[in-house]
Write a protein that holds these residues in place. Structure first.
Motif, short mmCIF file in Angstrom:
data_model
loop_
_atom_site.label_atom_id
_atom_site.label_comp_id
_atom_site.label_asym_id
_atom_site.label_seq_id
_atom_site.Cartn_x
_atom_site.Cartn_y
_atom_site.Cartn_z
N ASN A 1 -9.56 2.32 3.49
CA ASN A 1 -8.85 3.49 3.00
C ASN A 1 -9.64 4.28 1.97
O ASN A 1 -9.32 5.43 1.70
N HIS B 1 1.87 4.18 -3.08
CA HIS B 1 1.74 5.64 -2.95
C HIS B 1 3.03 6.32 -3.37
O HIS B 1 3.01 7.33 -4.09
N ASP C 1 -7.35 7.75 1.96
CA ASP C 1 -7.21 7.87 0.51
C ASP C 1 -8.53 8.28 -0.15
O ASP C 1 -8.54 9.08 -1.09
N TYR D 1 -1.92 -0.14 10.07
CA TYR D 1 -1.42 0.92 9.20
C TYR D 1 0.10 0.97 9.30
O TYR D 1 0.71 0.41 10.23
N ASN E 1 -3.69 -2.89 -2.87
CA ASN E 1 -4.33 -3.89 -2.02
C ASN E 1 -5.25 -4.81 -2.82
O ASN E 1 -5.32 -6.01 -2.55
N HIS F 1 8.72 0.76 6.13
CA HIS F 1 7.33 1.20 6.26
C HIS F 1 6.70 0.85 7.62
O HIS F 1 5.61 1.33 7.93
N HIS G 1 0.84 -1.21 0.00
CA HIS G 1 0.00 0.00 0.00
C HIS G 1 0.87 1.25 0.00
O HIS G 1 0.67 2.16 -0.82
N GLU G 2 1.84 1.31 0.90
CA GLU G 2 2.66 2.50 1.02
C GLU G 2 3.64 2.63 -0.14
O GLU G 2 3.88 3.74 -0.63
N GLY H 1 -2.66 3.25 -3.43
CA GLY H 1 -2.61 2.35 -2.28
C GLY H 1 -3.72 1.31 -2.29
O GLY H 1 -3.47 0.11 -2.23
#
Length: 215
Positions: free
Chosen positions: A150, A27, A158, A76, A105, A52, A23-24, A101
């Motif tokens: 999210n 981004h 998001d 998170y 997923n 992360h 996810h991170e 992100g």
């Protein structure tokens, strides 16, 4: 099948770690793609989970959720820093950076669905079949939950950033003012028994149906 503490940790640890990391990293990649190298220069455009991990959000919170019977599983990571003003078109590009992100997923959930299909077929009768199948099911669940969570239209989630990017400027500015209070809104939703799950459940079932196409 009832799992003990060690088995629960073994089943959920990698799926949670991969879900949050992907996810991170997504981004960070999207931000660089649209003109902001901040996360890249800080070494956050990577699938190395150590870059992360947030001790509370990535380790403690998911562990508590796994241990609580019927708990709502989520977690998170350290948020990827994004300088939206550095994007080539800040208002438009914000939505793609934010959407990266949840899309990561979704991709992870589909990959875990393929793993589950492999485990139930190629490993039929193998001693690795059940552990791998349980891990794949966990991977599907955590990625779908993180995706839907999210995408809630609450800044700074998001979904909130996507909403701001789509609204006219005056209305977008008004919604963006919610951001400092967004985390408190989310906590309130979590604290009211059954409220967050009732909001998310229809969307979780919808995405699960999409993922089940792979099976």
């Amino acid at each position: 099948m009832e799992l003990n503490l060690i088995q629960n940790i073994a089943v959920w640890a990698l799926p949670v770690l991969f879900a949050i990391t992907a996810h991170e990293a997504a981004h960070a990649y999207a931000a660089k793609r649209f003109g902001d190298p901040t996360a890249f220069l800080m070494g956050r455009m990577t699938f190395n989970p150590l870059k992360h991990i947030d001790p509370i959000g990535t380790v403690v919170l998911p562990l508590i959720c796994v241990l609580l019977p019927g708990g709502f599983l989520f977690g998170y990571a350290k948020p990827v820093p994004v300088n939206f003003n550095a994007l080539r078109n800040p208002k438009r590009d914000m939505r793609w950076v934010a959407a990266a992100g949840p899309l990561a997923n979704l991709a992870m959930a589909l990959l875990w669905a393929l793993v589950l299909r492999f485990a139930m077929g190629a490993l039929d009768g193998n001693s690795f079949q059940l552990p791998l199948a349980l891990m794949a099911q966990a991977g599907i669940q955590i990625n779908v939950v993180l995706m839907v969570l999210n995408l809630l239209p609450i800044p700074p989630l998001d979904g909130g950033r996507i909403l701001v990017s789509l609204l006219p400027r005056d209305l977008a500015r008004l919604v963006s003012q919610i951001e400092p209070y967004g985390i408190f809104i989310l906590i309130a939703l979590v604290l009211v028994p059954g409220l967050l799950s009732s909001i998310m459940s229809p969307f979780i079932h919808l995405v699960m149906r999409l993922v089940s196409v792979v099976l």
